[in-house]
Design a protein around this motif. Structure first.
Motif, PDB file in Angstrom:
ATOM      1  N   ASN A  35       0.819  -1.205   0.000  1.00  0.00           N
ATOM      2  CA  ASN A  35       0.000   0.000   0.000  1.00  0.00           C
ATOM      3  C   ASN A  35       0.853   1.254   0.000  1.00  0.00           C
ATOM      4  O   ASN A  35       0.546   2.246  -0.671  1.00  0.00           O
ATOM      5  CB  ASN A  35      -0.939   0.004   1.214  1.00  0.00           C
ATOM      6  N   THR A  39       0.670   3.979  -3.041  1.00  0.00           N
ATOM      7  CA  THR A  39       0.133   5.310  -2.781  1.00  0.00           C
ATOM      8  C   THR A  39       1.191   6.410  -2.778  1.00  0.00           C
ATOM      9  O   THR A  39       0.883   7.545  -2.410  1.00  0.00           O
ATOM     10  CB  THR A  39      -0.615   5.339  -1.434  1.00  0.00           C
ATOM     11  N   ALA A 108      -6.121   4.132  -2.801  1.00  0.00           N
ATOM     12  CA  ALA A 108      -6.564   2.875  -3.419  1.00  0.00           C
ATOM     13  C   ALA A 108      -8.059   2.672  -3.224  1.00  0.00           C
ATOM     14  O   ALA A 108      -8.751   2.153  -4.113  1.00  0.00           O
ATOM     15  CB  ALA A 108      -5.790   1.700  -2.837  1.00  0.00           C
ATOM     16  N   PHE A 113      -9.644   1.387  -6.646  1.00  0.00           N
ATOM     17  CA  PHE A 113      -8.776   0.249  -6.970  1.00  0.00           C
ATOM     18  C   PHE A 113      -9.117  -0.980  -6.128  1.00  0.00           C
ATOM     19  O   PHE A 113      -8.873  -2.111  -6.553  1.00  0.00           O
ATOM     20  CB  PHE A 113      -7.309   0.633  -6.772  1.00  0.00           C
ATOM     21  N   ASN A 114      -9.658  -0.752  -4.941  1.00  0.00           N
ATOM     22  CA  ASN A 114     -10.040  -1.862  -4.069  1.00  0.00           C
ATOM     23  C   ASN A 114     -11.535  -2.155  -4.133  1.00  0.00           C
ATOM     24  O   ASN A 114     -12.078  -2.844  -3.266  1.00  0.00           O
ATOM     25  CB  ASN A 114      -9.655  -1.560  -2.619  1.00  0.00           C
TER      26      ASN A 114
END
Length: 475
Positions: A35, A39, A108, A113-114
């Motif tokens: 992550n 990011t 995210a 994205f998630n």
């Protein structure tokens, strides 16, 4: 020939073992740091997504919308300027000037994205996809109150969390900035670290709040230490070149261990550090998270530092009282205070309460996770009782909250590099020792003087406000 085959097999086995180790490390690194890598503001994929995805909203724990997206995808801030600035380091900005802020670190989720399969399916024909809404654990009203109460003309930080669940209720850093007007901070290097989140990234000498660690070490390594009697004459010659000094050399006289803690006696805690030795003191500090790499899912907390090597007994004595080459991060110290209130268990601080997809479904909720087992329950119980006494009759009386049981410790950290030009940093760490309001706090006021004044007074006001106003999640 046979020997050559054996050698070839040995080399092959070694290569396979090495490949296995490297593969395992690769997957661990991706799991632990994925992550953070994704990011980073330098991720071109992330930058491209901001032009094709309408980012989701960011809300506080009470449902107040803090950041939203307009029809053209630009970010808007519905709250007033004071609230926006109070939350500036928590929220961050889309340019990634504060890479630890939610806009970047939670991108995210915000950019989808998630997103779940259901969310993706409902937006197949949409001109622009919409990301998920993220509800934070932060109480925006409480954070604004902290900004109002923070001593004027001083910088510093406040970290407040629920030490049972890990919910971060407030994460304030000063100086503030305004994400709505980033152009005002193009020369941020000249603005005293305005883009630094001091609550999670600031490293300071902890001063006497570190005596919580020294006390834990003594309780777990020196049998009968609670029953001993100590003497403080105001100074103590550690070496020919270095003396410990307390209360301007006047001394506390005869003291029990509890009295030494509540009065924050440097002489006693310096002597305890010398008796314990470097290895035991370091082991206890590292058990509490010093020198550790905190890899939390939705929050970055920089590591606090216990020196890798202590040069002499003079430095060891000063380390025991919270000076020397120690460095501590406010959020980490709040976590330690919380562990005291939580029977020795340190929970992982969490900033995300829930994530709601564009289709309306919640696909992520806060789940309490243990970070460390810092100390035994019996040790935590003794330290908590000493901290309660410190608030009731010791150096932290200004942190008291009427009608509530508050445990705390003050610290006055000398700024060694200043050569005496600046006042010491004012520290307070503590917790509310009650089941209904299990809150832990750390406050640092840079160059604020005595910990028993500026930091303790602010902590008392913040804790009182949190007890009165913070609602459980979901209300």
């Amino acid at each position: 020939m046979k020997q050559m085959k054996k050698n070839a097999r040995a080399v092959l086995c070694a290569l396979l073992a090495l490949f296995t180790v490297l593969s395992g490390y690769f997957f661990y690194a991706v799991y632990a740091n994925g992550n953070r890598w994704f990011t980073t503001p330098y991720n071109t994929r992330l930058r491209a997504a901001r032009g094709s995805v309408i980012a989701g909203d960011i809300l506080d724990r009470n449902g107040t919308v803090l950041v939203t997206s307009s029809a053209d995808g630009s970010r808007e801030y519905p709250t007033d300027r004071d609230t926006r600035k109070a939350l500036s380091h928590v929220l961050g900005d889309v340019e990634g000037n504060v890479p630890t802020g939610a806009e970047t670190f939670l991108a995210a989720d915000l950019l989808g994205f998630n997103a779940s399969l259901a969310d993706r399916a409902t937006q197949i024909f949409a001109e622009k996809r919409r990301g998920s809404d993220v509800q934070l654990t932060i109480d925006a009203d409480l954070q604004t109150y902290i900004a109002e109460q923070f001593p004027e003309d001083y910088n510093g930080a406040v970290a407040l969390l629920n030490y049972k669940t890990g919910e971060v209720l407030a994460l304030y850093s000063k100086p503030e900035y305004d994400a709505k007007h980033p152009e005002d901070y193009e020369d941020a290097e000249d603005q005293t670290g305005v883009l630094l989140n001091r609550a999670t990234q600031g490293r300071y000498a902890p001063g006497s709040v570190f005596k919580i660690v020294t006390l834990a070490c003594a309780l777990e390594n020196l049998p009968g230490v609670q029953d001993r009697v100590f003497t403080c004459e105001g100074t103590y010659a550690v070496t020919e070149e270095m003396d410990l000094i307390d209360t301007d050399g006047e001394g506390h006289g005869t003291l029990t261990l509890e009295e030494a803690f509540t009065k924050s006696c440097n002489i006693v805690f310096g002597q305890l550090a010398l008796e314990l030795g470097e290895e035991k003191l370091r082991a206890t500090a590292e058990r509490m998270g010093f020198n550790g790499n905190f890899l939390f899912e939705d929050l970055i907390v920089y590591e606090s530092i216990f020196p890798k090597a202590i040069e002499d007994e003079g430095e060891l004595a000063w380390t025991g009282v919270g000076q020397g080459n120690l460095m501590a991060v406010p959020m980490h110290l709040a976590m330690i205070a919380g562990a005291v209130g939580n029977g020795g268990t340190m929970v992982e601080p969490q900033l995300v309460l829930s994530v709601r997809g564009a289709a309306g479904g919640v696909h992520s909720r806060l789940s309490t996770r243990t970070a460390l087992q810092c100390m035994s329950a019996s040790t935590a119980g003794i330290i908590e009782s000493y901290m309660i006494e410190t608030v009731e009759s010791g150096t932290a009386t200004r942190a008291a909250v009427d009608g509530h049981t508050i445990a705390g410790k003050t610290g006055t950290a000398q700024v060694n590099s200043s050569g005496g030009r600046y006042s010491p940093h004012s520290w307070y760490v503590g917790c509310c020792a009650e089941e209904e309001t299990p809150y832990a706090i750390a406050v640092v006021v840079e160059n604020g003087g005595s910990g028993g004044s500026a930091a303790a007074r602010l902590a008392g006001r913040v804790m009182e406000r949190a007890i009165e106003t913070v609602q459980p999640a979901g209300r």
